[in-house]
Design a protein around this motif. Structure first.
Motif, mmCIF file in Angstrom:
data_model
loop_
_atom_site.group_PDB
_atom_site.id
_atom_site.type_symbol
_atom_site.label_atom_id
_atom_site.label_comp_id
_atom_site.label_asym_id
_atom_site.label_seq_id
_atom_site.Cartn_x
_atom_site.Cartn_y
_atom_site.Cartn_z
ATOM 1 N N GLY A 59 36.445 38.092 29.968
ATOM 2 C CA GLY A 59 35.176 37.520 29.513
ATOM 3 C C GLY A 59 34.262 37.087 30.633
ATOM 4 N N ARG A 60 34.650 37.381 31.877
ATOM 5 C CA ARG A 60 33.863 36.991 33.039
ATOM 6 C C ARG A 60 33.935 38.125 34.071
ATOM 7 N NH1 ARG A 60 37.641 31.881 32.382
ATOM 8 N NH2 ARG A 60 38.557 33.552 31.117
ATOM 9 N N VAL A 61 32.809 38.414 34.724
ATOM 10 C CA VAL A 61 32.864 39.400 35.811
ATOM 11 C C VAL A 61 33.525 38.716 37.003
ATOM 12 C CG1 VAL A 61 31.537 40.884 37.342
ATOM 13 C CG2 VAL A 61 30.798 40.583 34.968
ATOM 14 N N ASN A 62 34.599 39.320 37.502
ATOM 15 C CA ASN A 62 35.379 38.722 38.586
ATOM 16 C C ASN A 62 34.935 39.275 39.942
ATOM 17 O OD1 ASN A 62 38.703 37.871 37.393
ATOM 18 N ND2 ASN A 62 36.875 38.126 36.139
ATOM 19 N N HIS A 63 34.571 38.378 40.857
ATOM 20 C CA HIS A 63 34.228 38.757 42.225
ATOM 21 C C HIS A 63 35.256 38.135 43.169
ATOM 22 C CE1 HIS A 63 30.125 40.303 41.381
ATOM 23 N NE2 HIS A 63 30.182 39.431 40.389
ATOM 24 N N VAL A 64 35.737 38.933 44.119
ATOM 25 C CA VAL A 64 36.713 38.435 45.085
ATOM 26 C C VAL A 64 36.140 38.583 46.486
ATOM 27 C CG1 VAL A 64 39.042 38.717 46.014
ATOM 28 C CG2 VAL A 64 38.630 39.100 43.586
ATOM 29 N N LEU A 65 36.181 37.503 47.253
ATOM 30 C CA LEU A 65 35.774 37.583 48.658
ATOM 31 C C LEU A 65 36.994 37.887 49.509
ATOM 32 C CD1 LEU A 65 33.051 36.549 47.741
ATOM 33 C CD2 LEU A 65 33.006 35.067 49.727
#
Ligand SMILES: NC(=O)c1ccc[n+]([C@@H]2O[C@H](COP(=O)([O-])OP(=O)(O)OC[C@H]3O[C@@H](n4cnc5c(N)ncnc54)[C@H](OP(=O)(O)O)[C@@H]3O)[C@@H](O)[C@H]2O)c1
Length: 161
Positions: A59-65
């Motif tokens: 339910g959320r766009v996941n961004h990983v640094l």
């Protein structure tokens, strides 16, 4: 302009984790986290991504640094070297390195304060950043008692104008 927030839970002495997970069980905080972040992009450090119980968080766009090249390890997430330039309101969800590195960028902090002192018990503590004078406490919830017996409260800080 889109708002960038950080959301974390910490003990009274600032511990947010033991390097792998969170050294408490607080279902009310998990619900608060879900309610707050649902529908918004979330941004996290690579270690927090690796520790997620479900990848990606639904339910959320996941961004990983990460400095790493995207691959099978990052399936379901967008990987970037720097904070992505997002048009929607987004939440930084950890961990310690990422909260620290992005504190100057965030407008809002949703903090769950847990009425416990963990430093002696956690061998490899990870800490929340210190919230400085550039933020003001705009909401300081009542202390509540979890089904697990822990006392906690929800707080919201906003960057001063
Ligand atoms: N209590 C809470 O609310 C909460 C929430 C989330 C996490 N946690 C806890 O936090 C701990 C993990 O935190 P952590 O500090 O060890 O790791 P982390 O911040 O989750 O991830 C660190 C990694 O993210 C990447 N990274 C960090 N800052 C970056 C930047 N400015 N630019 C680009 N990449 C960056 C690097 O990945 P590469 O090495 O791949 O380059 C770095 O090794 C765990 O114990 C977890 O349970 C607690």
């Amino acid at each position: 302009m889109a708002t960038l927030g950080s959301i974390w839970a910490q003990s009274r002495d600032g511990v947010i984790g033991d390097g792998v997970g969170m050294p408490w069980h607080l279902p009310e905080d998990l619900k608060h986290f879900k309610d707050t972040t649902m529908g918004h992009p979330i941004i996290m450090g690579r270690r927090t991504w690796e520790a997620l119980p479900i990848q990606p968080l639904p339910g959320r766009v996941n961004h990983v640094l990460s400095s790493r090249t995207p691959g099978a390890w990052s399936d379901g997430a967008y990987v970037s070297h720097d904070l992505p330039d997002l048009e929607a309101d987004a939440w930084i969800i950890g961990g310690g390195q990422l909260y620290e590195a992005t504190l100057d960028e965030v407008d809002v902090i949703e903090r769950t304060l847990i009425d416990a002192t963990l430093e002696p018990a956690v061998a490899t503590p990870v800490y929340a950043p210190r919230i400085g004078d550039e933020f003001e406490l705009v909401s300081d919830g009542e202390w509540q008692t979890s089904t697990t017996g822990l006392r906690y409260k929800f707080q919201r800080f906003e960057r001063k104008a």
